[in-house]
Design an enzyme around this catalytic site. Structure first.
Site, PDB file in Angstrom:
ATOM      1  N   SER A   1       0.844  -1.183   0.000  1.00 48.48           N
ATOM      2  CA  SER A   1       0.000   0.000   0.000  1.00 48.48           C
ATOM      3  C   SER A   1       0.884   1.240   0.000  1.00 48.48           C
ATOM      4  O   SER A   1       2.087   1.152   0.209  1.00 48.48           O
ATOM      5  CB  SER A   1      -0.875   0.008   1.247  1.00 48.48           C
ATOM      6  OG  SER A   1      -0.069   0.211   2.389  1.00 48.48           O
ATOM      7  N   LYS A   2       0.280   2.371  -0.213  1.00 49.59           N
ATOM      8  CA  LYS A   2       1.073   3.599  -0.236  1.00 49.59           C
ATOM      9  C   LYS A   2       1.792   3.807   1.086  1.00 49.59           C
ATOM     10  O   LYS A   2       2.926   4.272   1.136  1.00 49.59           O
ATOM     11  CB  LYS A   2       0.159   4.787  -0.514  1.00 49.59           C
ATOM     12  CG  LYS A   2      -0.251   4.822  -1.970  1.00 49.59           C
ATOM     13  CD  LYS A   2      -0.655   6.188  -2.428  1.00 49.59           C
ATOM     14  CE  LYS A   2      -0.952   6.137  -3.924  1.00 49.59           C
ATOM     15  NZ  LYS A   2      -1.625   7.301  -4.414  1.00 49.59           N
ATOM     16  N   ARG A   3       1.077   3.462   2.144  1.00 50.21           N
ATOM     17  CA  ARG A   3       1.664   3.620   3.472  1.00 50.21           C
ATOM     18  C   ARG A   3       2.933   2.768   3.598  1.00 50.21           C
ATOM     19  O   ARG A   3       3.831   3.063   4.360  1.00 50.21           O
ATOM     20  CB  ARG A   3       0.633   3.164   4.501  1.00 50.21           C
ATOM     21  CG  ARG A   3       0.570   4.030   5.723  1.00 50.21           C
ATOM     22  CD  ARG A   3      -0.427   3.474   6.715  1.00 50.21           C
ATOM     23  NE  ARG A   3       0.271   2.809   7.797  1.00 50.21           N
ATOM     24  CZ  ARG A   3       0.183   1.516   8.060  1.00 50.21           C
ATOM     25  NH1 ARG A   3      -0.562   0.736   7.328  1.00 50.21           N
ATOM     26  NH2 ARG A   3       0.840   1.008   9.061  1.00 50.21           N
ATOM     27  N   HIS A   4       2.966   1.697   2.860  1.00 51.39           N
ATOM     28  CA  HIS A   4       4.045   0.731   3.017  1.00 51.39           C
ATOM     29  C   HIS A   4       5.159   0.852   2.005  1.00 51.39           C
ATOM     30  O   HIS A   4       6.049   0.023   1.967  1.00 51.39           O
ATOM     31  CB  HIS A   4       3.464  -0.681   2.947  1.00 51.39           C
ATOM     32  CG  HIS A   4       2.722  -1.037   4.189  1.00 51.39           C
ATOM     33  ND1 HIS A   4       1.595  -1.812   4.173  1.00 51.39           N
ATOM     34  CD2 HIS A   4       2.930  -0.696   5.462  1.00 51.39           C
ATOM     35  CE1 HIS A   4       1.157  -1.946   5.405  1.00 51.39           C
ATOM     36  NE2 HIS A   4       1.942  -1.279   6.198  1.00 51.39           N
ATOM     37  N   GLY A   5       5.072   1.814   1.143  1.00 50.82           N
ATOM     38  CA  GLY A   5       6.171   1.964   0.212  1.00 50.82           C
ATOM     39  C   GLY A   5       5.802   1.862  -1.249  1.00 50.82           C
ATOM     40  O   GLY A   5       6.667   1.873  -2.109  1.00 50.82           O
TER      41      GLY A   5
END
Length: 472
Positions: free
Chosen positions: A245-249
């Site tokens: 996800s975006k949060r994860h990279g």
RNA sequence: GGCCCCUUCGUCUAGUGGCCUAGGACGCGGCCCUUUCACGGCUGAAACACGGGUUCGAGUCCCGUAGGGGUCACCA
């Protein structure tokens, strides 16, 4: 080398609907490495057939991202939309050969078809209701889509160089649309035609395309074209094992650049994600090119690990050339200090870099860690540093300052001797003098570098100035 | 749900039937170095998802189970 003498040609084919994300970058990297390893070509194809979502900004972002990573492509990029006529031409050929047909089913019909199939637990594909119907039955005023007449029995198997031999029953595959009712070619058609026309020998892409490969193979066969070698590589997952996800990279490579990662580090990290060469962890692009093979790519997906990337980045920073680093961080320092480093301070930056780069995990950290070298005195003091400047400590510093003024040469060894003398004459531990001294010079309780090195880098005037201000 | 794929330390991985008492790296703990913070060196804990086979011998081959993922559009 490969079975035949044919030159290896790979391609990276992004849709310009957003930035070059990290997974795409790895796919591009693998294609690039494979082509370079074989002395072949690496091509770029922009799949801009979705006119609504494709933008020039996205194209620029992708090109920039690839350049930043050092992935150079051969020839001019090919824009898929510009080849629509050729795609249509192939669809027409298929129609003439009787390997494709016109389908007049309406969208409502199709959704209904899917729903009943799903309810009955059958494969949800198109049921082929126009496959063998006579054209005379065509309803008035409905423009048809063109579908491939795919084989109904038997099986299709792909000899994937990563996934191995994968077989699917043909009844799982429906008659896919080649040309929409408005005459525009579908992705499935365009990809096959372009890959064939570009002479692509190896298709290396994310394994989310694996099921597409079966349909595409059917198309190659219908056109009697040679099917390229497929290699479907696993996607990158987030640290939690879920889809990135975006949060994860799942960010654009530009975001990684902004986070202070060096392209070399990111490249090294990305190759090692899902691919290995024995126990080697850190290697140059030349070595990666020499060692790379598709067969070495793992079938299982890998999770993205920022800690390892950071560690790698630290390594590349430590080994980076100081001039190059200075160029990268000067704008960052300028911004934080709200001034532009003059020549004198730039020299100071270069001098400070050897000790700064030992410690930083990223470029932003590198810039921040050296800020104290360039601040105007009086320095801002952090609380811990403030506390170090007791009256007792100030006494030592006063003593030291006096000794320093007797120095003829502002060199490390002489400075060190004076600190040592101060320590000895006051009969205290080294830290009693060194800690407040560091605080006085940097405004910090902990800072990169040996204290005498810092004084050399700061220079005689600036060092004394900061000392005097700390004492007063 | 149908089809397909995956499963070695927390993470990335080495391992292609005996070299495995399962190796390396990141992260974590300890020690050393030390003028702070780091770097570096040494060291420790830490894994073959589970259950059956096959074999003299299985992390490595086969089957099943569980868990995870991908995909099922007139999107790409």
């Amino acid at each position: 080398m490969s079975q035949n003498a044919k030159q290896v040609i790979t391609r990276f084919a992004p849709s310009p609907t957003g930035f070059l994300h990290i997974g795409g970058a790895r796919t591009a990297l693998f294609n690039w490495l494979f082509a370079r390893h074989h002395g072949g070509k690496f091509m770029l194809r922009i799949e801009d057939t979705d006119r609504k979502r494709s933008t020039q900004e996205a194209i620029d972002a992708i090109l920039d991202g690839m350049s930043w990573l050092g992935l150079d492509w051969d020839d001019e990029p090919i824009f898929q939309y510009s080849r629509a006529d050729r795609h249509r031409e192939v669809a027409e050929q298929l129609l003439e050969k009787g390997l494709a047909y016109r389908c007049y089913a309406t969208p409502e019909e199709l959704t209904e078809m899917r729903e009943t199939a799903k309810a009955e637990g059958r494969p949800v594909g198109y049921d082929g209701r126009w496959r063998d119907r006579d054209p005379s039955e065509a309803p008035e005023g409905v423009s048809p889509a063109i579908r491939l007449k795919a084989p109904r029995d038997g099986a299709t198997t792909i000899h994937d160089h990563v996934q191995g031999e994968v077989t699917v029953q043909n009844q799982e595959l429906d008659d896919m649309i080649l040309l929409r009712s408005d005459g525009s070619p579908t992705y499935m058609l365009s990809v096959v035609v372009d890959d064939h026309d570009m002479g692509i020998t190896h298709i290396i892409r994310g394994d989310d395309h694996l099921t597409n490969a079966f349909r595409q193979k059917l198309l190659y066969q219908a056109m009697d074209w040679e099917t390229p070698i497929f290699a479907h590589i696993p996607l990158i997952y987030g640290p939690d094992g879920k889809k990135l996800s975006k949060r994860h990279g799942a960010l654009g490579v530009d975001a990684y650049r902004d986070m202070g990662y060096l392209p070399d580090a990111l490249r090294n990290y990305l190759v090692r994600l899902g691919w290995a060469h024995g126990d080697d962890e850190i290697f140059s692009t030349e070595q990666a090119t020499e060692w790379f093979s598709i067969e070495g790519i793992n079938k299982s997906p890998a999770r993205f690990d920022f800690d390892k990337l950071a560690n790698l980045n630290g390594h590349y920073i430590r080994n980076a050339d100081e001039e190059k680093l200075a160029q990268l961080i000067k704008p960052l320092i300028d911004k934080q200090l709200d001034k532009s480093l003059d020549d004198n301070l730039c020299q100071r930056l270069i001098a400070a870099l050897p000790s700064l780069k030992e410690r930083a995990k990223d470029i932003n950290e590198l810039a921040s860690s050296g800020l104290f070298y360039f601040r105007e005195s009086p320095l801002p003091f952090e609380e811990k540093a403030e506390k170090l400047l007791t009256d007792e400590a100030k006494g030592y510093l006063k003593d030291l300052l006096q000794r320093l003024s007797g120095l003829n040469n502002w060199v490390k060894s002489d400075i060190h001797d004076q600190i040592a003398a101060t320590v000895a004459d006051n009969d205290v531990g080294f830290g009693k003098v060194a800690k407040p001294l560091r605080a006085a010079l940097t405004g910090l309780a902990a800072s990169p570098g040996n204290i005498d090195d810092i004084m050399v880098i700061l220079g005689e005037d600036e060092s004394k100035k900061r000392l005097e201000q700390a004492i007063s």
